[in-house]
Design an enzyme around this catalytic site. Structure first.
Site, short mmCIF file in Angstrom:
data_model
loop_
_atom_site.label_atom_id
_atom_site.label_comp_id
_atom_site.label_asym_id
_atom_site.label_seq_id
_atom_site.Cartn_x
_atom_site.Cartn_y
_atom_site.Cartn_z
CB CYS A 153 -1.00 -0.04 1.17
SG CYS A 153 -2.30 1.21 0.99
CG HIS A 193 -4.08 -3.44 2.59
ND1 HIS A 193 -3.15 -3.02 3.52
CD2 HIS A 193 -4.53 -2.32 1.99
CE1 HIS A 193 -3.06 -1.70 3.50
NE2 HIS A 193 -3.88 -1.25 2.57
CD GLU A 206 -2.11 -5.87 5.18
OE1 GLU A 206 -1.63 -6.17 4.07
OE2 GLU A 206 -2.71 -4.79 5.39
#
Ligand code: MN
Length: 238
Positions: free
Chosen positions: A109, A214, A216
């Site tokens: 990001c 993202h 994660e």
């Protein structure tokens, strides 16, 4: 020995105190991939990044504020109000310290943006107002939001190898993106509207891979593969 992964973390005002605060997903993804997370706040002395990368085996750059446009020679767009000079300085120093030591970097990001700026690239400051016809890339604050747009990944790239996929659907929480990539960074993933969703270092000797989405926050095989590849490369030097 499990590799030590330095993770850049922002400061946030919270209940009258300034706190080092990071979505736990980053640290958990590193741990699940076999790494040891070590948070790095914005530093009073950015040059201390050298000491951190002496110790750390890899660097994870995370999401957050906009990079100050002056860092890439631009006047700020009105939408750019959330910036941190200290975080910019710290992360730029971390990137160059990682590069100098050949430590693997995974940038997410804001991370793809600071990585690009670190080597002279520029950013789209505000996708909705500067890229007519672009998809909705900012799904708001719902971190559990589903995969909202497709990404095409360059076959044969390090990113494609790590993900194990040449196309996937991803989440999206950003109003900025990389614009002109800084060579030898090359574009290795794009959304259907042409917005850059992945960059990587296109020379041997340094594994630096960046994504605009993202991973994660997702737990599919592609995202797991990306963190596993990153941590394995850090482990190879640990
Ligand atoms: Mn996106």
């Amino acid at each position: 020995m499990p590799p030590l992964i330095a993770i850049s973390a922002p400061l946030r005002a919270d209940h009258g105190a300034l706190r080092v605060r990071l979505n736990a997903g980053y640290a958990r993804a590193v741990e699940r991939a076999g790494g040891v997370p070590m948070l790095v706040p914005p530093l009073d002395r950015p040059a201390d990044a050298e000491r951190i990368l002496d110790a750390a085996d890899g660097l994870l750059l995370t999401g957050g504020e906009d990079v100050e446009p002056a860092r890439y020679g631009a006047a700020p767009h009105p939408s750019v109000t959330d910036t941190s000079a200290a975080r910019d300085a710290t992360e730029l120093a971390l990137v160059h310290a990682a590069r100098a030591r050949g430590r693997p970097v995974l940038a997410i990001c804001r991370g793809i943006q600071i990585l690009n700026v670190a080597f002279g690239g520029t950013l789209v400051q505000d996708i909705p107002s500067q890229r007519a016809g672009a998809l909705a890339h900012d799904a708001g604050e719902d971190r559990a939001a589903a995969r909202v747009h497709a990404v095409r990944v360059e076959p044969g790239s390090r990113l494609a190898a790590a993900l194990g996929a040449a196309a996937l659907d991803v989440n999206s929480f950003h109003h900025q993106a990389a614009d002109r990539p800084a060579p030898p960074l090359r574009v290795v993933a794009t959304a259907p509207d042409g917005i850059i969703e992945g960059l990587e270092w296109n020379e041997p000797g340094w594994w630096a891979v960046a994504v605009q989405w993202h991973p994660e926050e997702l737990d599919g095989p592609a995202e797991t593969g990306l963190f596993r590849d990153f941590v394995a490369r850090a482990a190879a030097r640990a």
